[in-house]
Design a protein around this motif. Structure first.
Motif, PDB file in Angstrom:
ATOM      1  N   VAL A   1       0.841  -1.197   0.000  1.00 53.17           N
ATOM      2  CA  VAL A   1       0.000   0.000   0.000  1.00 53.17           C
ATOM      3  C   VAL A   1       0.875   1.246   0.000  1.00 53.17           C
ATOM      4  CG1 VAL A   1      -0.215  -0.114   2.520  1.00 53.17           C
ATOM      5  CG2 VAL A   1      -1.845   1.234   1.213  1.00 53.17           C
ATOM      6  N   PHE A   2       0.457   2.234  -0.772  1.00 51.04           N
ATOM      7  CA  PHE A   2       1.163   3.511  -0.867  1.00 51.04           C
ATOM      8  C   PHE A   2       0.247   4.653  -0.454  1.00 51.04           C
ATOM      9  CE2 PHE A   2       4.555   1.571  -3.108  1.00 51.04           C
ATOM     10  CZ  PHE A   2       5.551   2.502  -3.358  1.00 51.04           C
ATOM     11  N   THR A   3       0.849   5.692   0.109  1.00 53.16           N
ATOM     12  CA  THR A   3       0.224   6.997   0.225  1.00 53.16           C
ATOM     13  C   THR A   3       1.331   8.032   0.092  1.00 53.16           C
ATOM     14  OG1 THR A   3      -1.391   8.328   1.457  1.00 53.16           O
ATOM     15  CG2 THR A   3       0.385   7.332   2.726  1.00 53.16           C
ATOM     16  N   THR A   4       0.972   9.280  -0.209  1.00 49.92           N
ATOM     17  CA  THR A   4       2.006  10.280  -0.458  1.00 49.92           C
ATOM     18  C   THR A   4       2.585  10.839   0.834  1.00 49.92           C
ATOM     19  OG1 THR A   4       1.055  10.876  -2.594  1.00 49.92           O
ATOM     20  CG2 THR A   4       2.491  12.499  -1.559  1.00 49.92           C
ATOM     21  N   PHE A   5       1.730  11.252   1.754  1.00 50.72           N
ATOM     22  CA  PHE A   5       2.184  11.871   2.996  1.00 50.72           C
ATOM     23  C   PHE A   5       1.879  10.963   4.179  1.00 50.72           C
ATOM     24  CE2 PHE A   5       0.780  15.394   0.190  1.00 50.72           C
ATOM     25  CZ  PHE A   5       2.028  15.958  -0.034  1.00 50.72           C
ATOM     26  N   PRO A   6       2.804  10.771   5.106  1.00 55.51           N
ATOM     27  CA  PRO A   6       2.538   9.895   6.253  1.00 55.51           C
ATOM     28  C   PRO A   6       1.306  10.300   7.052  1.00 55.51           C
ATOM     29  CG  PRO A   6       4.877  10.357   6.090  1.00 55.51           C
ATOM     30  CD  PRO A   6       4.198  11.237   5.071  1.00 55.51           C
ATOM     31  N   GLU A   7       1.042  11.613   7.153  1.00 52.92           N
ATOM     32  CA  GLU A   7      -0.128  12.060   7.910  1.00 52.92           C
ATOM     33  C   GLU A   7      -1.435  11.875   7.147  1.00 52.92           C
ATOM     34  OE1 GLU A   7       1.759  15.770   6.004  1.00 52.92           O
ATOM     35  OE2 GLU A   7       2.398  13.868   6.870  1.00 52.92           O
ATOM     36  N   VAL A   8      -1.381  11.637   5.863  1.00 46.64           N
ATOM     37  CA  VAL A   8      -2.505  11.339   4.960  1.00 46.64           C
ATOM     38  C   VAL A   8      -3.470  12.513   4.829  1.00 46.64           C
ATOM     39  CG1 VAL A   8      -4.367   9.761   4.363  1.00 46.64           C
ATOM     40  CG2 VAL A   8      -2.285   8.878   5.428  1.00 46.64           C
ATOM     41  N   GLY A   9      -4.153  12.899   5.861  1.00 48.76           N
ATOM     42  CA  GLY A   9      -5.116  14.003   5.797  1.00 48.76           C
ATOM     43  C   GLY A   9      -5.362  14.521   7.191  1.00 48.76           C
ATOM     44  N   THR A  10      -6.603  14.459   7.647  1.00 53.28           N
ATOM     45  CA  THR A  10      -6.931  14.831   9.016  1.00 53.28           C
ATOM     46  C   THR A  10      -6.396  13.766   9.971  1.00 53.28           C
ATOM     47  OG1 THR A  10      -9.024  13.632   9.052  1.00 53.28           O
ATOM     48  CG2 THR A  10      -9.064  15.891   8.163  1.00 53.28           C
ATOM     49  N   PRO A  11      -6.335  14.073  11.274  1.00 52.52           N
ATOM     50  CA  PRO A  11      -5.909  13.039  12.232  1.00 52.52           C
ATOM     51  C   PRO A  11      -6.753  11.764  12.143  1.00 52.52           C
ATOM     52  CG  PRO A  11      -5.797  15.187  13.265  1.00 52.52           C
ATOM     53  CD  PRO A  11      -6.442  15.403  11.927  1.00 52.52           C
ATOM     54  N   ASP A  12      -8.059  11.896  11.963  1.00 47.22           N
ATOM     55  CA  ASP A  12      -8.909  10.710  11.853  1.00 47.22           C
ATOM     56  C   ASP A  12      -8.595   9.927  10.578  1.00 47.22           C
ATOM     57  OD1 ASP A  12     -10.165  11.212  14.228  1.00 47.22           O
ATOM     58  OD2 ASP A  12     -11.949  12.134  13.321  1.00 47.22           O
ATOM     59  N   GLU A  13      -8.353  10.647   9.475  1.00 44.14           N
ATOM     60  CA  GLU A  13      -8.016   9.967   8.226  1.00 44.14           C
ATOM     61  C   GLU A  13      -6.659   9.278   8.329  1.00 44.14           C
ATOM     62  OE1 GLU A  13     -10.496  12.874   5.143  1.00 44.14           O
ATOM     63  OE2 GLU A  13      -8.441  13.391   5.740  1.00 44.14           O
ATOM     64  N   GLY A  14      -5.722   9.948   8.977  1.00 43.03           N
ATOM     65  CA  GLY A  14      -4.423   9.330   9.179  1.00 43.03           C
ATOM     66  C   GLY A  14      -4.500   8.070  10.017  1.00 43.03           C
ATOM     67  N   ALA A  15      -5.334   8.101  11.039  1.00 41.17           N
ATOM     68  CA  ALA A  15      -5.506   6.926  11.888  1.00 41.17           C
ATOM     69  C   ALA A  15      -6.150   5.782  11.121  1.00 41.17           C
ATOM     70  CB  ALA A  15      -6.350   7.290  13.109  1.00 41.17           C
TER      71      ALA A  15
END
Length: 266
Positions: A162-176
């Motif tokens: 699985v890939f994503t661009t930024f480790p934080e992904v988006g909001t804290p809930d989205e990152g979690a």
């Protein structure tokens, strides 16, 4: 909207001409010490002279060959059209990578109607790779030659990359929520921007999960991945072409497994 074969041939030729024009402009400044970069906001959100020059060159092709079509571009905004078709342009997807000298940025070109993208190109000018997807299939061209694109057949999340661009992904809930998917995957990698979607279409990886997207970030990847046999939705399982969240998967089984986890963030 269904594209007749003669229309598709013309539109493909225009899409490739637009990609060719962007290649010239983006390569002029890539890895140049005198590259001019500024931020679009107080938080570092870079844009370069190459972003703007590339989109201007892309738009010049469209003004000459498809003046009746609308345009939505990241750098130069919207232009109305009369044909019911819109060219969706991102001249450099991954500007942070571009200014860092990594060859993981790309040029994104999609042709869309009211239902979403009908064909798309992900182009990596420095490597010389181009990924196309449309009603007539999905293809690649690059240093290893050319051929058909096809997603791989991974069905178990425990076997997925699985890939994503930024480790934080988006909001804290989205990152979690992303972290919960990543915890069940075999391998998680970060970065690559649009190039990750190309790798999914090429059968190299299995999932790309992102948030905070604009329409011009995702429409070309949708066209390429779907033509290669994959699935792209938002985190609610609906259309992703307007931006926001995106879940791109190689197989229905992987999509369902990741979607069930991500929906905990909604």
């Amino acid at each position: 909207m269904t594209l007749a074969q003669n229309d598709l041939d013309e539109l493909k030729a225009v899409a490739h001409a637009v990609a060719d024009a962007a290649r010239v402009e983006t390569l002029k400044s890539f890895r140049r010490a005198d590259l001019v970069t500024r931020s679009k906001s107080e938080a570092f959100d870079p844009v370069t002279e190459a972003d703007r020059a590339a989109e201007a060159a892309m738009r010049a092709i469209l003004a000459e060959r498809r003046p009746e079509d609308a345009i939505l571009g990241e750098e130069h905004g919207s232009r109305a059209g009369t044909s019911g078709l819109t060219w969706v342009l991102d001249p450099i997807d991954g500007t942070r990578g571009y200014i860092s000298g990594t060859p993981t940025w790309g040029v994104l070109i999609a042709l869309s109607d009211e239902g979403g993208p009908r064909l798309g190109i992900i182009d990596q000018p420095y490597i010389g790779e181009r990924f196309y997807g449309g009603p007539d299939g999905a293809t690649f061209d690059g240093p290893h030659g050319s051929g058909a694109l096809a997603v791989r057949e991974t069905t178990a999340l425990s076997e997925a990359t699985v890939f994503t661009t930024f480790p934080e992904v988006g909001t804290p809930d989205e990152g979690a929520a992303f972290a919960r998917v990543a915890a069940k995957a075999r391998l998680t990698r970060y970065g690559c921007d649009c190039y990750a979607y190309a790798l999914l279409a090429a059968g190299q990886i299995d999932l790309v999960i992102e948030a905070g997207l604009q329409a011009y970030d995702i429409q070309a990847p949708i066209a390429v991945i779907e033509a290669a046999g994959g699935i792209v939705t938002d985190w609610a399982g609906g259309p992703a072409h307007r931006g926001g969240t995106a879940l791109a998967a190689a197989t229905p089984e992987l999509h369902a497994a990741a979607l069930a986890i991500l929906q905990g963030a909604l």
